[in-house]
Design an enzyme around this catalytic site. Sequence first.
Site, PDB file in Angstrom:
ATOM      1  N   LYS A   1       0.640  -1.234   0.222  1.00  0.00           N
ATOM      2  CA  LYS A   1      -0.014  -0.067  -0.097  1.00  0.00           C
ATOM      3  C   LYS A   1       0.986   1.188  -0.025  1.00  0.00           C
ATOM      4  CE  LYS A   1      -1.577   1.354   3.857  1.00  0.00           C
ATOM      5  NZ  LYS A   1      -1.608   2.832   4.541  1.00  0.00           N
ATOM      6  N   ASN A   2       2.112   1.220   0.961  1.00  0.00           N
ATOM      7  CA  ASN A   2       2.768   2.522   0.968  1.00  0.00           C
ATOM      8  C   ASN A   2       3.742   2.700  -0.089  1.00  0.00           C
ATOM      9  OD1 ASN A   2       1.160   3.156   3.265  1.00  0.00           O
ATOM     10  ND2 ASN A   2       2.687   2.416   4.985  1.00  0.00           N
TER      11      ASN A   2
ATOM     12  N   ARG B   1      -4.864  10.358   4.299  1.00  0.00           N
ATOM     13  CA  ARG B   1      -3.697  11.647   4.509  1.00  0.00           C
ATOM     14  C   ARG B   1      -2.733  11.519   3.518  1.00  0.00           C
ATOM     15  NH1 ARG B   1      -0.281  11.440   7.161  1.00  0.00           N
ATOM     16  NH2 ARG B   1      -0.317  13.675   7.860  1.00  0.00           N
TER      17      ARG B   1
ATOM     18  N   CYS C   1      -4.857  12.302  12.769  1.00  0.00           N
ATOM     19  CA  CYS C   1      -5.771  11.272  12.902  1.00  0.00           C
ATOM     20  C   CYS C   1      -5.283  10.439  14.110  1.00  0.00           C
ATOM     21  CB  CYS C   1      -5.085  10.328  11.705  1.00  0.00           C
ATOM     22  SG  CYS C   1      -3.525   9.350  12.030  1.00  0.00           S
TER      23      CYS C   1
ATOM     24  N   ARG D   1       0.354  14.565  13.218  1.00  0.00           N
ATOM     25  CA  ARG D   1       0.931  14.288  11.819  1.00  0.00           C
ATOM     26  C   ARG D   1       1.020  15.574  10.876  1.00  0.00           C
ATOM     27  NH1 ARG D   1      -1.120   8.682  10.058  1.00  0.00           N
ATOM     28  NH2 ARG D   1       0.613   8.578   8.871  1.00  0.00           N
TER      29      ARG D   1
ATOM     30  N   ASP E   1       4.887   0.566  12.183  1.00  0.00           N
ATOM     31  CA  ASP E   1       3.603  -0.092  11.646  1.00  0.00           C
ATOM     32  C   ASP E   1       3.422  -1.593  11.992  1.00  0.00           C
ATOM     33  OD1 ASP E   1       3.468   1.745   8.384  1.00  0.00           O
ATOM     34  OD2 ASP E   1       3.079   2.296  10.514  1.00  0.00           O
TER      35      ASP E   1
ATOM     36  N   VAL F   1       8.079   7.108  17.292  1.00  0.00           N
ATOM     37  CA  VAL F   1       7.721   8.059  15.927  1.00  0.00           C
ATOM     38  C   VAL F   1       6.228   8.645  16.085  1.00  0.00           C
ATOM     39  CG1 VAL F   1       7.114   7.593  13.448  1.00  0.00           C
ATOM     40  CG2 VAL F   1       8.908   6.059  14.494  1.00  0.00           C
TER      41      VAL F   1
ATOM     42  N   ARG G   1      -8.344  -0.640   4.728  1.00  0.00           N
ATOM     43  CA  ARG G   1      -7.715   0.352   4.292  1.00  0.00           C
ATOM     44  C   ARG G   1      -6.330  -0.318   4.079  1.00  0.00           C
ATOM     45  NH1 ARG G   1      -7.319   5.911   7.174  1.00  0.00           N
ATOM     46  NH2 ARG G   1      -5.579   5.941   5.256  1.00  0.00           N
TER      47      ARG G   1
HETATM   48  C1  EPZ Z   1       4.171   6.741   6.601  1.00  0.00           C
HETATM   49  O1  EPZ Z   1       3.383   7.958   7.204  1.00  0.00           O
HETATM   50  C2  EPZ Z   1       3.474   5.837   6.380  1.00  0.00           C
HETATM   51  N1  EPZ Z   1       2.207   6.255   5.379  1.00  0.00           N
HETATM   52  C3  EPZ Z   1       2.946   5.408   7.777  1.00  0.00           C
HETATM   53  O2  EPZ Z   1       2.119   4.263   7.630  1.00  0.00           O
HETATM   54  C4  EPZ Z   1       4.159   4.962   8.633  1.00  0.00           C
HETATM   55  O3  EPZ Z   1       3.433   4.793   9.815  1.00  0.00           O
HETATM   56  C5  EPZ Z   1       4.932   6.191   8.833  1.00  0.00           C
HETATM   57  O4  EPZ Z   1       5.233   6.585   7.478  1.00  0.00           O
HETATM   58  C6  EPZ Z   1       6.465   5.929   9.599  1.00  0.00           C
HETATM   59  O5  EPZ Z   1       6.975   4.796   8.904  1.00  0.00           O
HETATM   60  C7  EPZ Z   1       2.534   6.016   4.000  1.00  0.00           C
HETATM   61  O6  EPZ Z   1       3.709   5.800   3.575  1.00  0.00           O
HETATM   62  C8  EPZ Z   1       1.357   6.594   3.140  1.00  0.00           C
HETATM   63  P1  EPZ Z   1       6.264  10.444   8.827  1.00  0.00           P
HETATM   64  P2  EPZ Z   1       4.045   9.436   6.917  1.00  0.00           P
HETATM   65  O7  EPZ Z   1       6.088  11.535   7.907  1.00  0.00           O
HETATM   66  O8  EPZ Z   1       4.953   9.694   6.147  1.00  0.00           O
HETATM   67  C9  EPZ Z   1       6.453  13.591  11.733  1.00  0.00           C
HETATM   68  C10 EPZ Z   1       0.202   2.673   7.965  1.00  0.00           C
HETATM   69  O9  EPZ Z   1       0.057   2.081   8.822  1.00  0.00           O
HETATM   70  N2  EPZ Z   1       6.324  14.776  10.515  1.00  0.00           N
HETATM   71  O10 EPZ Z   1       7.494   9.551   8.486  1.00  0.00           O
HETATM   72  O11 EPZ Z   1       2.849  10.188   7.246  1.00  0.00           O
HETATM   73  C11 EPZ Z   1       5.218  12.707  12.089  1.00  0.00           C
HETATM   74  O12 EPZ Z   1       4.191  13.393  12.771  1.00  0.00           O
HETATM   75  C12 EPZ Z   1       0.720   4.395   7.939  1.00  0.00           C
HETATM   76  O13 EPZ Z   1       0.557   2.222   6.694  1.00  0.00           O
HETATM   77  C13 EPZ Z   1       6.426  16.064  11.052  1.00  0.00           C
HETATM   78  O14 EPZ Z   1       6.382  16.491  12.451  1.00  0.00           O
HETATM   79  O15 EPZ Z   1       5.001   9.406   8.575  1.00  0.00           O
HETATM   80  C14 EPZ Z   1       5.646  11.713  12.783  1.00  0.00           C
HETATM   81  O16 EPZ Z   1       5.835  11.826  14.216  1.00  0.00           O
HETATM   82  C15 EPZ Z   1       0.548   4.782   9.236  1.00  0.00           C
HETATM   83  N3  EPZ Z   1       6.186  16.776   9.853  1.00  0.00           N
HETATM   84  C16 EPZ Z   1       7.037  11.348  12.193  1.00  0.00           C
HETATM   85  O17 EPZ Z   1       7.485  12.922  11.358  1.00  0.00           O
HETATM   86  C17 EPZ Z   1       6.274  16.551   8.713  1.00  0.00           C
HETATM   87  O18 EPZ Z   1       6.074  17.375   7.889  1.00  0.00           O
HETATM   88  C18 EPZ Z   1       7.321  10.467  10.916  1.00  0.00           C
HETATM   89  O19 EPZ Z   1       6.106  10.911  10.315  1.00  0.00           O
HETATM   90  C19 EPZ Z   1       5.896  15.135   8.546  1.00  0.00           C
HETATM   91  C20 EPZ Z   1       6.237  14.130   9.500  1.00  0.00           C
END
Ligand code: EPZ
Length: 419
Positions: free
Chosen positions: A22-23, A93, A117, A122, A306, A328, A398
């Site tokens: 998916k990702n 998202r 969420c 996020r 995850d 995370v 999802r």
């Molecule tokens: C991706 O989300 C995945 N989704 C998530 O999978 C996964 O849990 C996550 O990466 C971490 O591995 C997809 O790839 C579609 P991040 P993402 O930006 O990119 C902070 C699932 O279950 N952050 O790596 O949204 C954020 O709040 C989903 O399949 C900022 O502060 O995660 C978090 O604490 C859930 N500012 C940390 O970074 C930003 O601009 C990591 O988030 C971006 C992120």
Amino acid sequence: MDKLIITGGVPLQGEIRISGAKNAALPILAATLLADGPVKVGNIPHLQDITTTMELLGRMGVELVVDERMNIEVDCSTIRELFAPYDLVKSMRASILVLGPMLARFGEAVVSLPGGCAIGSRPVNLHIEGLVKMGADVHVEGGYIHAKARRLKATRLVMDLVTVTGTENLMMAATLAEGTTVIENAAREPEVVDLANCLNAMGAKVSGAGSDSISIEGVDALFGTRYDVLPDRIETGTYLAAAAITGGHVRIKDTQPRMLEAVIEKLREAGASVEVGDRWIELDMNGSRPRATNIRTSPYPAFPTDMQAQFTSLNVVSDGTGTISETVFENRFMHVHELQRMGADIQLEGNTAVIRGVNRLTAAPVMATDLRASASLVLAGLVAEGDTVVDRIYHIDRGYESIEEKLAKLGARIRRVPA
Ligand code: EPZ
């Protein structure tokens, strides 16, 4: 809302195939906006998030042709709206991933802020800051990101923290920028590498994906291609954890073991014997109860957030006491309260769960709150005495293709009941 009813007590046996990731599929479908010609994407999983992405692209006027094997051909030459509306973005998202490609290819984009969420606030500040550093004019108004750029300019981006979709958005934007962009402190996830491979198949010049420093030499245009998405490592890990929690013996096919080294290491620590081949993983608990493990989630290649909820469930019925630290996301223990209702002995201390293994769980009506929490409740249901009813399973749909069929193929007593 549909529910899943699971009657626990069956050690899983047999073999299943893993679907596409998916990702990886989500950013790759967004990347098709960059191409001058049609892009055909294969091995796409049949999931709600994919349907949502197709609806988003369709609303923008992009032409989509889907065949019975879930190959999706995307041709954005008919695009007429550079707009991603709140009603779609709030339901998924990852829609934020159209921002970078739209801006790079068409010079403008209006994309709803995703909002938070269940697992955390996020924010997407790092996505926006990166595009501004590449010369985009961006302002946020009325809950929407308004971005314009005649042509993005390459620069060196040092990410404040590791963000998967932030890295992906900026990597896609940089493919058509003027000059060579470098992203430091980049995410190293296999899905980032899969996206880079797809972009290069479209004529981009991305190097270093999979390391924490990615270099993207801008080109004038990208062209259509055909690309198959890599297997889903989190789906793989989830079924391995299901086999471990039930004391079973399963073989997972059409996957890539090297994407799950941290997870396989922890499964071995929990007492599983795990054999791997080029595209398969075989796990056997030899009928034994798992041993408690200590987990600390971190960006790839460390233990993935995850898989945290699934290992929380595993620890709940393991021999001994295990701790799970979530570094995370700020609120990713929503499954703990539901597991406690089934008899789990878990103490939450800040971002750490201290879990004392119990000999038995009892079935209960439980509620899914987010995608991976739902999976952890299904895993608990597989070992609980009685019939566990998991509600709000739209969360599961999802991210897990045909979860009840795959688990039933492994011998689980599970059925979906419509609301
Ligand atoms: C991706 O989300 C995945 N989704 C998530 O999978 C996964 O849990 C996550 O990466 C971490 O591995 C997809 O790839 C579609 P991040 P993402 O930006 O990119 C902070 C699932 O279950 N952050 O790596 O949204 C954020 O709040 C989903 O399949 C900022 O502060 O995660 C978090 O604490 C859930 N500012 C940390 O970074 C930003 O601009 C990591 O988030 C971006 C992120």
